[in-house]
Design a protein around this motif. Structure first.
Motif, PDB file in Angstrom:
ATOM      1  N   ALA A 301     -21.958 -30.291 -65.777  1.00  0.00           N
ATOM      2  CA  ALA A 301     -22.703 -30.466 -64.526  1.00  0.00           C
ATOM      3  C   ALA A 301     -21.809 -30.244 -63.309  1.00  0.00           C
ATOM      4  CB  ALA A 301     -23.316 -31.862 -64.481  1.00  0.00           C
ATOM      5  N   VAL A 302     -20.607 -30.792 -63.317  1.00  0.00           N
ATOM      6  CA  VAL A 302     -19.754 -30.682 -62.128  1.00  0.00           C
ATOM      7  C   VAL A 302     -19.156 -29.297 -61.999  1.00  0.00           C
ATOM      8  CG1 VAL A 302     -19.251 -33.146 -62.154  1.00  0.00           C
ATOM      9  CG2 VAL A 302     -17.700 -31.568 -63.340  1.00  0.00           C
ATOM     10  N   GLU A 303     -19.057 -28.546 -63.111  1.00  0.00           N
ATOM     11  CA  GLU A 303     -18.523 -27.192 -63.027  1.00  0.00           C
ATOM     12  C   GLU A 303     -19.432 -26.305 -62.180  1.00  0.00           C
ATOM     13  OE1 GLU A 303     -16.081 -24.027 -63.299  1.00  0.00           O
ATOM     14  OE2 GLU A 303     -15.647 -26.100 -63.946  1.00  0.00           O
ATOM     15  N   GLN A 304     -20.739 -26.601 -62.215  1.00  0.00           N
ATOM     16  CA  GLN A 304     -21.685 -25.844 -61.391  1.00  0.00           C
ATOM     17  C   GLN A 304     -21.467 -26.141 -59.905  1.00  0.00           C
ATOM     18  OE1 GLN A 304     -23.996 -23.764 -63.042  1.00  0.00           O
ATOM     19  NE2 GLN A 304     -22.783 -24.389 -64.823  1.00  0.00           N
ATOM     20  N   LEU A 305     -20.893 -27.302 -59.602  1.00  0.00           N
ATOM     21  CA  LEU A 305     -20.721 -27.704 -58.210  1.00  0.00           C
ATOM     22  C   LEU A 305     -19.413 -27.206 -57.613  1.00  0.00           C
ATOM     23  CD1 LEU A 305     -21.852 -31.444 -58.589  1.00  0.00           C
ATOM     24  CD2 LEU A 305     -23.267 -29.418 -58.192  1.00  0.00           C
ATOM     25  N   VAL A 306     -18.342 -27.243 -58.418  1.00  0.00           N
ATOM     26  CA  VAL A 306     -17.027 -26.865 -57.881  1.00  0.00           C
ATOM     27  C   VAL A 306     -16.571 -25.500 -58.366  1.00  0.00           C
ATOM     28  CG1 VAL A 306     -16.328 -29.275 -57.698  1.00  0.00           C
ATOM     29  CG2 VAL A 306     -15.794 -28.005 -59.776  1.00  0.00           C
ATOM     30  N   GLY A 307     -17.319 -24.896 -59.329  1.00  0.00           N
ATOM     31  CA  GLY A 307     -16.951 -23.583 -59.847  1.00  0.00           C
ATOM     32  C   GLY A 307     -18.062 -22.580 -59.603  1.00  0.00           C
ATOM     33  N   VAL A 308     -18.305 -21.743 -60.588  1.00  0.00           N
ATOM     34  CA  VAL A 308     -19.323 -20.708 -60.478  1.00  0.00           C
ATOM     35  C   VAL A 308     -20.612 -21.205 -61.104  1.00  0.00           C
ATOM     36  CG1 VAL A 308     -19.962 -18.348 -61.097  1.00  0.00           C
ATOM     37  CG2 VAL A 308     -17.585 -18.890 -60.532  1.00  0.00           C
ATOM     38  N   ASN A 309     -21.713 -21.050 -60.366  1.00  0.00           N
ATOM     39  CA  ASN A 309     -23.025 -21.434 -60.861  1.00  0.00           C
ATOM     40  C   ASN A 309     -23.484 -20.408 -61.885  1.00  0.00           C
ATOM     41  OD1 ASN A 309     -25.975 -21.702 -61.086  1.00  0.00           O
ATOM     42  ND2 ASN A 309     -25.780 -23.148 -59.382  1.00  0.00           N
ATOM     43  N   ASP A 310     -23.744 -20.861 -63.114  1.00  0.00           N
ATOM     44  CA  ASP A 310     -24.123 -19.940 -64.185  1.00  0.00           C
ATOM     45  C   ASP A 310     -25.435 -19.222 -63.886  1.00  0.00           C
ATOM     46  OD1 ASP A 310     -21.881 -20.620 -65.602  1.00  0.00           O
ATOM     47  OD2 ASP A 310     -22.869 -22.159 -66.805  1.00  0.00           O
ATOM     48  N   GLU A 311     -26.333 -19.866 -63.166  1.00  0.00           N
ATOM     49  CA  GLU A 311     -27.651 -19.290 -62.911  1.00  0.00           C
ATOM     50  C   GLU A 311     -27.603 -18.234 -61.804  1.00  0.00           C
ATOM     51  OE1 GLU A 311     -30.376 -22.399 -62.140  1.00  0.00           O
ATOM     52  OE2 GLU A 311     -30.181 -23.325 -64.129  1.00  0.00           O
ATOM     53  N   THR A 312     -26.848 -18.526 -60.752  1.00  0.00           N
ATOM     54  CA  THR A 312     -26.832 -17.612 -59.594  1.00  0.00           C
ATOM     55  C   THR A 312     -25.611 -16.719 -59.555  1.00  0.00           C
ATOM     56  OG1 THR A 312     -25.692 -19.223 -58.178  1.00  0.00           O
ATOM     57  CG2 THR A 312     -28.097 -19.345 -58.258  1.00  0.00           C
ATOM     58  N   ASN A 320     -13.657 -25.421 -53.660  1.00  0.00           N
ATOM     59  CA  ASN A 320     -12.532 -25.658 -52.746  1.00  0.00           C
ATOM     60  C   ASN A 320     -12.708 -26.924 -51.905  1.00  0.00           C
ATOM     61  OD1 ASN A 320     -10.885 -23.562 -53.513  1.00  0.00           O
ATOM     62  ND2 ASN A 320     -11.709 -22.111 -51.997  1.00  0.00           N
ATOM     63  N   ASP A 321     -13.643 -27.805 -52.292  1.00  0.00           N
ATOM     64  CA  ASP A 321     -13.762 -29.108 -51.618  1.00  0.00           C
ATOM     65  C   ASP A 321     -12.719 -30.036 -52.233  1.00  0.00           C
ATOM     66  OD1 ASP A 321     -14.704 -31.948 -51.301  1.00  0.00           O
ATOM     67  OD2 ASP A 321     -16.281 -30.973 -50.145  1.00  0.00           O
ATOM     68  N   SER A 322     -11.711 -30.381 -51.458  1.00  0.00           N
ATOM     69  CA  SER A 322     -10.562 -31.122 -51.997  1.00  0.00           C
ATOM     70  C   SER A 322     -10.957 -32.487 -52.557  1.00  0.00           C
ATOM     71  CB  SER A 322      -9.490 -31.277 -50.916  1.00  0.00           C
ATOM     72  OG  SER A 322     -10.007 -31.994 -49.803  1.00  0.00           O
ATOM     73  N   MET A 323     -11.927 -33.137 -51.903  1.00  0.00           N
ATOM     74  CA  MET A 323     -12.296 -34.466 -52.378  1.00  0.00           C
ATOM     75  C   MET A 323     -13.031 -34.396 -53.711  1.00  0.00           C
ATOM     76  SD  MET A 323     -14.254 -37.565 -50.419  1.00  0.00           S
ATOM     77  CE  MET A 323     -12.878 -37.711 -49.289  1.00  0.00           C
ATOM     78  N   ALA A 324     -13.966 -33.455 -53.848  1.00  0.00           N
ATOM     79  CA  ALA A 324     -14.668 -33.291 -55.122  1.00  0.00           C
ATOM     80  C   ALA A 324     -13.679 -32.938 -56.227  1.00  0.00           C
ATOM     81  CB  ALA A 324     -15.742 -32.217 -54.988  1.00  0.00           C
ATOM     82  N   ASP A 325     -12.750 -32.025 -55.925  1.00  0.00           N
ATOM     83  CA  ASP A 325     -11.726 -31.660 -56.920  1.00  0.00           C
ATOM     84  C   ASP A 325     -10.892 -32.869 -57.305  1.00  0.00           C
ATOM     85  OD1 ASP A 325     -12.528 -29.031 -56.999  1.00  0.00           O
ATOM     86  OD2 ASP A 325     -11.091 -28.368 -55.474  1.00  0.00           O
ATOM     87  N   ASN A 326     -10.546 -33.701 -56.325  1.00  0.00           N
ATOM     88  CA  ASN A 326      -9.725 -34.886 -56.580  1.00  0.00           C
ATOM     89  C   ASN A 326     -10.455 -35.861 -57.505  1.00  0.00           C
ATOM     90  OD1 ASN A 326      -7.580 -36.839 -56.164  1.00  0.00           O
ATOM     91  ND2 ASN A 326      -8.999 -37.906 -54.816  1.00  0.00           N
ATOM     92  N   ILE A 327     -11.753 -36.076 -57.250  1.00  0.00           N
ATOM     93  CA  ILE A 327     -12.535 -36.999 -58.083  1.00  0.00           C
ATOM     94  C   ILE A 327     -12.565 -36.517 -59.527  1.00  0.00           C
ATOM     95  CG2 ILE A 327     -14.876 -37.827 -58.519  1.00  0.00           C
ATOM     96  CD1 ILE A 327     -15.267 -37.980 -55.479  1.00  0.00           C
ATOM     97  N   ILE A 328     -12.868 -35.231 -59.708  1.00  0.00           N
ATOM     98  CA  ILE A 328     -12.973 -34.688 -61.061  1.00  0.00           C
ATOM     99  C   ILE A 328     -11.617 -34.692 -61.753  1.00  0.00           C
ATOM    100  CG2 ILE A 328     -13.580 -32.624 -62.380  1.00  0.00           C
ATOM    101  CD1 ILE A 328     -15.598 -31.998 -60.081  1.00  0.00           C
ATOM    102  N   ASP A 329     -10.563 -34.366 -61.031  1.00  0.00           N
ATOM    103  CA  ASP A 329      -9.217 -34.351 -61.618  1.00  0.00           C
ATOM    104  C   ASP A 329      -8.799 -35.745 -62.068  1.00  0.00           C
ATOM    105  OD1 ASP A 329      -8.975 -31.651 -61.291  1.00  0.00           O
ATOM    106  OD2 ASP A 329      -7.786 -31.772 -59.443  1.00  0.00           O
ATOM    107  N   ARG A 330      -9.156 -36.748 -61.286  1.00  0.00           N
ATOM    108  CA  ARG A 330      -8.758 -38.108 -61.662  1.00  0.00           C
ATOM    109  C   ARG A 330      -9.489 -38.570 -62.921  1.00  0.00           C
ATOM    110  NH1 ARG A 330      -8.851 -41.825 -56.370  1.00  0.00           N
ATOM    111  NH2 ARG A 330      -8.192 -43.374 -57.914  1.00  0.00           N
TER     112      ARG A 330
END
Length: 671
Positions: A301-312, A320-330
């Motif tokens: 689910a989060v890969e669609q938000l911070v990476g490439v959307n499989d559908e589109t 490239n949202d640093s906070m979202a990346d930080n949450i997922i990395d932690r």
């Protein structure tokens, strides 16, 4: 004026300057408007996607919470044959696996007492007080042993309730487990009192009548006067478990087989019921597998938000949202890390056979029989307790006198050294030596006023009773004090003991607010060794945790705020000198704590959403500024084009004038 301007535009030049102005304004506005629209679209997408991130984290936390519950790993199953003698009502995770042979020899019953008959249900009964106590009557009903562990009541009968119905309601209103009802036998009305089940829950009733309104003595049921009639005696339930005979006051039994509750219905001297309790590890295994699936779903689910959307095929709004990346990395880092605070046993998912796939970061469970050391099934079979300890929060103390009773989100896993510098204690008072026994209260004033932890009770020994020993007197006083309405309502209690020569009153509470004092005494109270006096106040526990002075209240010791041990609550018993403590939040506890910190009302996601909302507000302000600049630009263009039209119009007029002159000049006039 605007209409005049618009109508004037193009009037002289013939150019459609109104349309030209609109086109120029649109061209001028477009870059900023498009920029604001694009920014707004992105921010709104980020708001939506942070909501999706929040939802994904919440679903992951749900599966983690199941792993963090001790009940998940301690689950039990039970089997019992069909029987009418008992019913199993609850199986707790604390139940000990094994087979139990149960035989019910006697079921518990309540004592019941009936009064003499009255002409009506609202017949007057006198005024005063009735003291009700619990204990055990001898078979001949000539001796009553008070149970000082049970709280009775002192019931006041006055002008508001001095009827048979009023007494019934007052007894029921005391809420001590005694049921009172009025029963008609066809000719008269009787008060029927039924106590709780159990041999030591039988009832003693002693009335103290108002001199001007006698009558309450007809409800006496004590060793001296028995005006009530016993209809049935109180009995304990008797059962055997694997041959061991045990007794219980009630037919709802929850402490004979640890963790198993049952209701008893009937007795038999021949029938034996086989109950088998086994461990149910399927629940824990299912919870672990569900977590692995939930984590993989979370990653997808989060890969669609911070990476490439499989559908589109487009990048997500949080790319490239640093906070979202930080949450997922932690979250990912915690999956791979060792659980802090675990000194022995498993400390990582990898040791359980739960491995991270290098390609996409998802988890998989190794069930390859050839990989014995990290085979999930083998680990669950051979080291189940260690698996449990890795997931579930664990606390330990090397001293039985100091235990961890709680921890908070602020508590950091690790080891802590506790040193006790002051013992907790209870407030107490010791009277003077009692001159002699037996002690006969006939015609004497053995009354006194006692303060227990700032709660005051007025106590008086009943008239005409003989106490053969100090232990008998102490039991009587403890029962009377704890049954007094002033203490019973506040849940304050006192223990009364006789040390061989004097009475000692000890509060059941610990700490500096624990105090016993005698405020006043009756004329003959000195014969019990009592006089006006204040006892010794209790003390709060004091000590240090890892060298930092902790806060003590009663038996509870709390580490200093801001230290690693903050949030631990320690119960310190008398005699404790120190302890080494260990605390591990467990994998599930640590992951839940991390996710909840993200989801909190003041957490990272809420903070980011608030910033985005602020940015959206700024866009509205920027649009207002853009509108203002656009209006000014339009006004400037209109002014410039109007001036141009005036010039063109003047030139046209001048041209017409010159042509007219030209037509009238001698050599240029048309012939």
């Amino acid at each position: 004026m605007a209409n005049n301007i618009i109508s004037s535009l193009g009037g002289g030049s013939g150019i459609d300057t109104a349309t030209l102005i609109n086109d120029l304004v649109s061209l001028n506005r477009a870059p900023d408007a498009n920029r604001l629209d694009a920014k707004e679209t992105k921010l709104e997408a980020q708001i939506s996607d942070y909501g999706l991130l929040r939802s994904a984290l919440s679903e992951l936390e749900g599966s983690v919470a199941q792993l963090g519950s001790a009940d998940t790993f301690d689950a039990k199953s039970v089997s019992v044959p069909e029987t009418t003698q008992l019913a199993l009502t609850e199986l707790d995770s604390s139940a000990v696996a094994g087979s139990y042979q149960v035989q019910i020899e006697q079921i518990a019953q309540s004592q019941s007492l009936a009064s003499a008959g009255f002409a009506s249900a609202d017949a007057e009964i006198g005024k005063g007080e009735i003291t009700l106590r619990f204990g055990d009557w001898s078979g001949a009903l000539d001796d009553f042993t008070v149970d000082t562990e049970k709280t009775g009541a002192t019931i006041t009968i006055d002008d508001s309730n001095n009827t048979l119905e009023g007494l019934r309601d007052a007894i029921n209103g005391a809420d001590i487990g005694v049921q009172a009802s009025i029963v008609s036998d066809g000719t008269s009305y009787r008060l029927l009192m039924t106590g709780p089940t159990g041999a030591s829950n039988e009832i003693e009733l002693t009335a103290t009548e108002d001199a001007g309104a006698p009558g309450l003595a007809q409800f006496d049921f004590n060793a001296t006067s028995q005006n009530m009639t016993q209809q049935q005696e109180g009995r304990d339930a008797i059962l055997r478990v694997n041959g061991l005979q045990v007794t219980r006051e009630t037919n709802s039994v929850d402490d004979v087989i640890n963790g198993l509750s049952m209701d008893l219905f009937s007795a038999s001297n021949t029938d034996t019921i086989s109950i088998t309790i086994g461990e149910d590890r399927d629940l824990a295994e299912t919870a672990i597998r569900d977590f692995v699936e939930a984590y993989n779903t979370f990653l997808g689910a989060v890969e669609q938000l911070v990476g490439v959307n499989d559908e589109t095929g487009e990048f997500g709004s949080l790319y490239n949202d640093s906070m979202a990346d930080n949450i997922i990395d932690r979250v990912r880092n915690m999956i791979a890390a060792s659980v802090p605070g675990i000194e022995n046993g498993f400390a990582s998912l990898a040791q359980l056979g739960i491995q991270t796939n290098v390609k996409d970061g998802t988890l998989s469970i190794n069930e390859d029989p050839a990989r014995i050391n990290t085979n999930f099934n083998a680990v669950m079979s051979d080291n189940y307790d260690l698996v449990r300890d890795m997931f579930v929060p664990q606390t330990s103390s090397d001293s039985a006198a100091i235990e961890i009773t709680n921890f908070t989100q602020n508590t950091r896993p690790g080891n802590y050294e506790v040193v006790i510098t002051q013992q907790p204690s209870k407030g107490s008072l010791t009277g003077a030596a009692v001159p002699s026994f037996p002690l006969d209260t006939a015609g004497k004033d053995y009354s006194f006023e006692i303060d227990i932890d700032d709660k005051t009770a007025q106590i008086s020994l009943p008239d005409g009773v003989v106490y053969a020993s100090g232990a008998e007197l102490a039991a009587e006083l403890e029962s009377l004090i704890n049954a007094s309405s002033e203490l019973a309502d506040s849940r304050t209690e006192v223990a009364v003991d006789f040390d061989g020569s004097a009475l000692t009153f000890t509060s059941e509470a610990y700490g500096s607010s624990s105090l016993v004092a005698i405020k006043s005494v009756g004329a003959d109270a000195a014969e019990m060794g009592l006089s006006v006096a204040s006892g010794v106040a209790g003390t709060n526990v004091a000590g240090t945790v890892d060298g930092e002075v902790a806060f003590g209240s009663g038996q509870v010791l709390l580490p200093k705020l801001g230290t690693a041990a903050e949030g631990l609550a320690l119960k310190v018993n008398e005699g404790a000198t120190g302890a080494s403590l260990n605390f591990s939040r467990g994998f599930a506890g640590g992951m839940s704590s991390l996710i909840n910190s993200f989801l909190a009302s003041n957490g990272l996601i809420a903070s980011r959403e608030e910033n985005i909302e602020d940015d959206l507000t700024e866009i509205e302000d920027d649009r207002t500024d853009l509108d203002r600049r656009t209006d000014a630009y339009r006004a400037r263009l209109e002014s410039q084009f109007l001036a141009m039209e005036l010039i063109v119009n003047n030139l046209n007029n001048t041209g017409s004038f010159l042509e007219d002159i030209n037509d009238r000049l001698p050599f240029t006039a048309p012939k």
